[in-house]
Structures are given as C-alpha cells and as structure tokens.
Write a protein that holds these residues in place. Sequence first.
Motif, PDB file in Angstrom:
ATOM      1  N   GLY A 155       0.853  -1.175   0.000  1.00 12.68           N
ATOM      2  CA  GLY A 155       0.000   0.000   0.000  1.00 12.68           C
ATOM      3  C   GLY A 155       0.892   1.228   0.000  1.00 12.68           C
ATOM      4  N   ARG A 156       0.292   2.382   0.159  1.00 11.66           N
ATOM      5  CA  ARG A 156       1.057   3.624   0.229  1.00 11.66           C
ATOM      6  C   ARG A 156       0.876   4.238   1.609  1.00 11.66           C
ATOM      7  NH1 ARG A 156       3.289   6.189  -3.685  1.00 11.66           N
ATOM      8  NH2 ARG A 156       2.887   8.196  -2.698  1.00 11.66           N
ATOM      9  N   SER A 157       1.975   4.759   2.142  1.00 14.92           N
ATOM     10  CA  SER A 157       1.880   5.363   3.471  1.00 14.92           C
ATOM     11  C   SER A 157       0.880   6.507   3.477  1.00 14.92           C
ATOM     12  CB  SER A 157       3.254   5.854   3.933  1.00 14.92           C
ATOM     13  OG  SER A 157       3.808   6.773   3.005  1.00 14.92           O
ATOM     14  N   ASP A 158       0.735   7.223   2.342  1.00 15.70           N
ATOM     15  CA  ASP A 158      -0.221   8.329   2.293  1.00 15.70           C
ATOM     16  C   ASP A 158      -1.609   7.886   1.845  1.00 15.70           C
ATOM     17  OD1 ASP A 158       0.672   7.766  -0.211  1.00 15.70           O
ATOM     18  OD2 ASP A 158       1.084   9.828  -0.806  1.00 15.70           O
ATOM     19  N   ASP A 159      -1.777   6.621   1.443  1.00 15.58           N
ATOM     20  CA  ASP A 159      -3.094   6.095   1.093  1.00 15.58           C
ATOM     21  C   ASP A 159      -3.684   5.235   2.209  1.00 15.58           C
ATOM     22  OD1 ASP A 159      -3.086   7.318  -1.326  1.00 15.58           O
ATOM     23  OD2 ASP A 159      -2.564   5.549  -2.489  1.00 15.58           O
ATOM     24  N   MET A 160      -2.933   5.096   3.288  1.00 14.85           N
ATOM     25  CA  MET A 160      -3.388   4.266   4.388  1.00 14.85           C
ATOM     26  C   MET A 160      -4.677   4.829   4.982  1.00 14.85           C
ATOM     27  SD  MET A 160      -1.307   3.217   7.827  1.00 14.85           S
ATOM     28  CE  MET A 160      -1.398   4.868   8.536  1.00 14.85           C
ATOM     29  N   LEU A 161      -5.635   3.966   5.203  1.00 13.00           N
ATOM     30  CA  LEU A 161      -6.885   4.353   5.839  1.00 13.00           C
ATOM     31  C   LEU A 161      -6.795   4.011   7.322  1.00 13.00           C
ATOM     32  CD1 LEU A 161      -9.308   2.726   3.223  1.00 13.00           C
ATOM     33  CD2 LEU A 161      -8.315   5.023   3.161  1.00 13.00           C
ATOM     34  N   ARG A 206     -11.308   3.494  12.714  1.00 11.57           N
ATOM     35  CA  ARG A 206     -11.521   3.174  14.124  1.00 11.57           C
ATOM     36  C   ARG A 206     -10.235   2.660  14.783  1.00 11.57           C
ATOM     37  NH1 ARG A 206     -16.153   1.911  11.430  1.00 11.57           N
ATOM     38  NH2 ARG A 206     -15.639  -0.281  11.081  1.00 11.57           N
ATOM     39  N   GLY A 207      -9.138   3.345  14.486  1.00  7.60           N
ATOM     40  CA  GLY A 207      -7.853   3.036  15.123  1.00  7.60           C
ATOM     41  C   GLY A 207      -7.041   1.951  14.460  1.00  7.60           C
ATOM     42  N   VAL A 208      -7.552   1.354  13.386  1.00  7.21           N
ATOM     43  CA  VAL A 208      -6.839   0.276  12.698  1.00  7.21           C
ATOM     44  C   VAL A 208      -6.294   0.809  11.378  1.00  7.21           C
ATOM     45  CG1 VAL A 208      -7.010  -2.035  11.700  1.00  7.21           C
ATOM     46  CG2 VAL A 208      -8.319  -1.458  13.757  1.00  7.21           C
ATOM     47  N   ASN A 209      -5.010   0.572  11.119  1.00  3.85           N
ATOM     48  CA  ASN A 209      -4.399   0.968   9.851  1.00  3.85           C
ATOM     49  C   ASN A 209      -4.767  -0.043   8.772  1.00  3.85           C
ATOM     50  OD1 ASN A 209      -3.215   2.980  11.330  1.00  3.85           O
ATOM     51  ND2 ASN A 209      -1.198   2.028  11.417  1.00  3.85           N
ATOM     52  N   VAL A 210      -5.345   0.434   7.682  1.00  8.20           N
ATOM     53  CA  VAL A 210      -5.839  -0.448   6.623  1.00  8.20           C
ATOM     54  C   VAL A 210      -5.348   0.065   5.271  1.00  8.20           C
ATOM     55  CG1 VAL A 210      -7.880  -1.435   5.500  1.00  8.20           C
ATOM     56  CG2 VAL A 210      -7.922  -0.953   7.959  1.00  8.20           C
ATOM     57  N   TYR A 211      -4.818  -0.846   4.454  1.00 10.42           N
ATOM     58  CA  TYR A 211      -4.494  -0.531   3.067  1.00 10.42           C
ATOM     59  C   TYR A 211      -5.521  -1.201   2.160  1.00 10.42           C
ATOM     60  CZ  TYR A 211       0.034   0.949   4.850  1.00 10.42           C
ATOM     61  OH  TYR A 211       1.032   1.586   5.530  1.00 10.42           O
ATOM     62  N   PRO A 212      -5.956  -0.527   1.096  1.00 13.75           N
ATOM     63  CA  PRO A 212      -6.911  -1.161   0.179  1.00 13.75           C
ATOM     64  C   PRO A 212      -6.455  -2.522  -0.318  1.00 13.75           C
ATOM     65  CG  PRO A 212      -6.730   1.175  -0.325  1.00 13.75           C
ATOM     66  CD  PRO A 212      -5.685   0.890   0.722  1.00 13.75           C
ATOM     67  N   THR A 213      -5.139  -2.692  -0.537  1.00 15.53           N
ATOM     68  CA  THR A 213      -4.652  -3.978  -1.033  1.00 15.53           C
ATOM     69  C   THR A 213      -4.875  -5.099  -0.025  1.00 15.53           C
ATOM     70  OG1 THR A 213      -2.467  -3.263  -0.280  1.00 15.53           O
ATOM     71  CG2 THR A 213      -2.932  -3.061  -2.632  1.00 15.53           C
ATOM     72  N   GLN A 214      -4.921  -4.781   1.275  1.00 16.40           N
ATOM     73  CA  GLN A 214      -5.211  -5.808   2.273  1.00 16.40           C
ATOM     74  C   GLN A 214      -6.627  -6.346   2.098  1.00 16.40           C
ATOM     75  OE1 GLN A 214      -4.034  -3.181   5.688  1.00 16.40           O
ATOM     76  NE2 GLN A 214      -3.152  -5.073   6.464  1.00 16.40           N
ATOM     77  N   GLY A 239      -7.567   3.289 -19.322  1.00 19.08           N
ATOM     78  CA  GLY A 239      -6.149   3.326 -19.645  1.00 19.08           C
ATOM     79  C   GLY A 239      -5.317   4.034 -18.600  1.00 19.08           C
ATOM     80  N   GLY A 240      -5.936   4.910 -17.798  1.00 21.54           N
ATOM     81  CA  GLY A 240      -5.203   5.599 -16.750  1.00 21.54           C
ATOM     82  C   GLY A 240      -5.381   4.895 -15.414  1.00 21.54           C
ATOM     83  N   LYS A 241      -4.901   5.557 -14.358  1.00 14.31           N
ATOM     84  CA  LYS A 241      -5.011   4.968 -13.033  1.00 14.31           C
ATOM     85  C   LYS A 241      -6.469   4.983 -12.578  1.00 14.31           C
ATOM     86  CE  LYS A 241      -0.368   6.401 -11.662  1.00 14.31           C
ATOM     87  NZ  LYS A 241       0.455   7.084 -10.636  1.00 14.31           N
ATOM     88  N   LEU A 242      -6.864   3.918 -11.889  1.00 15.25           N
ATOM     89  CA  LEU A 242      -8.232   3.779 -11.406  1.00 15.25           C
ATOM     90  C   LEU A 242      -8.275   4.074  -9.917  1.00 15.25           C
ATOM     91  CD1 LEU A 242     -11.155   2.897 -12.000  1.00 15.25           C
ATOM     92  CD2 LEU A 242     -10.450   0.560 -11.457  1.00 15.25           C
ATOM     93  N   ARG A 243      -9.143   5.011  -9.515  1.00 15.99           N
ATOM     94  CA  ARG A 243      -9.280   5.340  -8.107  1.00 15.99           C
ATOM     95  C   ARG A 243     -10.210   4.361  -7.427  1.00 15.99           C
ATOM     96  NH1 ARG A 243      -7.226   9.210  -5.218  1.00 15.99           N
ATOM     97  NH2 ARG A 243      -6.209  10.811  -6.436  1.00 15.99           N
ATOM     98  N   ARG A 244      -9.669   3.661  -6.409  1.00 12.74           N
ATOM     99  CA  ARG A 244     -10.451   2.665  -5.683  1.00 12.74           C
ATOM    100  C   ARG A 244     -11.174   3.249  -4.479  1.00 12.74           C
ATOM    101  NH1 ARG A 244     -10.801  -1.983  -8.780  1.00 12.74           N
ATOM    102  NH2 ARG A 244      -8.759  -2.838  -9.303  1.00 12.74           N
TER     103      ARG A 244
END
Length: 426
Positions: free
Chosen positions: A324-330, A333-341, A413-418
Amino acid sequence: MFNPSAEAMPLPDLRALQLSRLQATVARLQERVPMYRQKFAEAGLTPDDLTSLDDLRRFPFTRKADLRDTYPFGLFSVPRSDLRRIHASSGTSGKPTVVGYDENDLAVFAEVVARSLYAAGARPGMLFHNAYGYGLFTGGLGTHAGGERLGLGVVPVSGGGTERQVSLIEDLEPEVIACTPSYALVLADALAARGHTPETISLRYAVLGAEPWSETMRREVEARLGVVATNIYGLSEIIGPGVSNEDAAERQGSYLWEDHFYPEVVDPATGEPVPDGEDGVLVLTSMTRTAMPLLRYWTGDITRLLPGGNATGRTMRRMDGIRGRSDDMLILRGVNVYPTQIEAALAHLADLRPHYQLVLSRTGTMDDLLLRIESAHQGAELRGEVVRLVKMMVGVSIACELCEPGSLPRSEGGKLRRVVDLRTAR
C-alpha cells in the motif's frame, strides 16, 4: 543490441559502483541545486561525508513537497537549453510535479525499460501494443522508447478507445501489451464480447503497472487473455516506469535495477533504514540521472527488499509487491488499513469479481467503510461472508454492497481510483 548482462554483476562490484555513483550524485546536487545545498548545510554535511553506503542514511530525504515548493525547475541540475523532454503529473491537488530529462536521462530511461520488458518475456522482433497514455504522463513515451531499445515493433496506441484497441490487437496480432491491470480486464471483456477466447488472442506477455493490483487480478488477467502478466514499477520523480520489473519465469518480486537506482526501505515513523526482508517505506536515489537526480526520494510505497534470484542469475535485489502507500493508508476506528489488504482478503471468495470500490463516510464521530464489489451472485449470505472475511483477515468491520457485473467504474487506460472519501464532502 540490448545486453542484460549488467544485471548479474558480482555484488562487490555492484556495491562499489553504487558508492561511486552516489558520491558523484551528491557532489552534483551540492554544486548545482540550491535546495540540496541548503539541506546539506542544515544537516552539517558535505559530499565528503559520504564515504560508505551506510553513510547515506545521514543525508536528508526528498519528498514530493520539495518538488512542489521548487516548481517548476528548481530541482534541475542542467540549464533549460539541455532539456530534451518534460513530463508532469496531473496536478489534481495543486501545482503539477514537473520532471525533466536531458539526452543522458532519455538513454537511461530507455535502457531500464528495455531491461524490464526483457524480464517480462519480450524479445527482439516481437510486436508491442503500448496502451499506456502518451503525453505528460511518463508511461506511454517511456515504455515506447524502451520497446524500441529492446528491438520491439511498437504500436503507440495510447490509452482509451477500447474498441479501436481490440481491432488493432485482432489485426496486428501483437505478442506483448503494456497497460494498467484494470484496463487489461477492460480489454479482456471487450475481446470476449467479440467472441475471443485466450486461444484466439495473440498476446503472450502483459506488462502491467501504474496502480496497485493483486494476485487475484493477475490470475484473472492471465486466464482471460492467455498471457504471463508481470508487474512493472516506477515513478516519474525517479525516472518513470522501469525502476523494477518481475521476471516472467518467477513472478516473486520485481528486480530493482540497482546500478541506476539505489533502494532503501525505512521505518515510516522514524525514517531509519530497516534490514532487508522487513516492511517499510521504499526510498530511492537516482544515481545516473543528470537533469534532475533526486536523493533519498520518499516514495510512500510500503514494501520490503528481497535478495536476487538464483534461478535467473541476477544479483540485484527484488522489491516485494506494494502493500500500500503510506499516504493512502486508511485509519478506520484506530486500525491501519491498506486497500490492497482488503483486496487480498477477497481473493478467498470465487464468486467475487476484482472490480471494487471503497467508500469512506462518517456517522457522527465514527468512520464507516462500505465495500462495493461486483458479483454475479447476490444475496445476504455472500455479503455476510465478505464482511466476516475482512473482519477476520484485516481486523476491521465494514459494510458490503454486492453490485451487478459491469456496474462499477472501469479504467480507460489511466489509473483507477479505488477509494471514494465522502468524509469531507459538503
């Protein structure tokens, strides 16, 4: 003729080359770039303080904000008359990030992309369908030049225009394609709609990147297009695509071209380097770029470094898949989550398709996460299983909405926002 022999350089020779090139880069920055001269002075450092690779950790990081603060040409180390190409980000969050290339940089760019395409399975004489976007984005022109350097016949189709892309694949019969992974699935849908099966599609190798993707998506791309799919990694601040690429025979991490880019992985909180094999933020230094070399650029990408592969003979290290990305981390409720997880957790359910969207909202002071995902099967039982799996494997409670196939946004063709963040919407 392209020669990949440098990838098997003995490690002592590679480390000596890296130190020499890092020393030359730091000296160049001290002499020619005011921002770095100021940063070095504030840290009490001079180029003479870099006497070993371990000394690099004493030097300051470069962050994206530094590029914005010196917009447009403040980090260039050559006069404008030496520039041969300018690329830039979209600038959706303010001023675009501008990067420049001189003749040397364009040669380096073509070389590392050629290495990447070769690792991906491409060979001289093959036809290369290049569906990365041309223009200010580095993907299209970067992979184009690398394809020519390797000896491929390049079809510069660019992004979008899916029906035209499909017609060109049918008529020209390319063996290699490059695009984003989400767009590869768009093309797979369009080819299937014309009655194609993997056996009737000419493509054999897919070089996919510019957005995170999972093993589930890789398996679907490979099954539906009949290709071997590898990940190409890069970022315009360092060079563009071609910083690393998986080997088509292994697909167990992407080989970093360490004679051009020096990698570190650091603790995201302290900035201190972590040992190879441990997760952290990838930091890269461009050692052979002359128009705009960057020192210790903080990519924000979470990964780990792995040793080279014995099977390929390459001594250069590999980077594992991006967590994931450190700046995309969600932070939910106190839990660090990356979309890829979340995407990795969903791989355990065969009824789901790899098209999803994460919608963040807020109820009072509580953040809520809705997962919208496509599935041909609807019903409370499958929704409940999705919620249970994410809770068990990621550690957060979510809501789930099952969507009809084809209903969620697709890449053109470009980046897709999840991620859709409604928490600050008015």
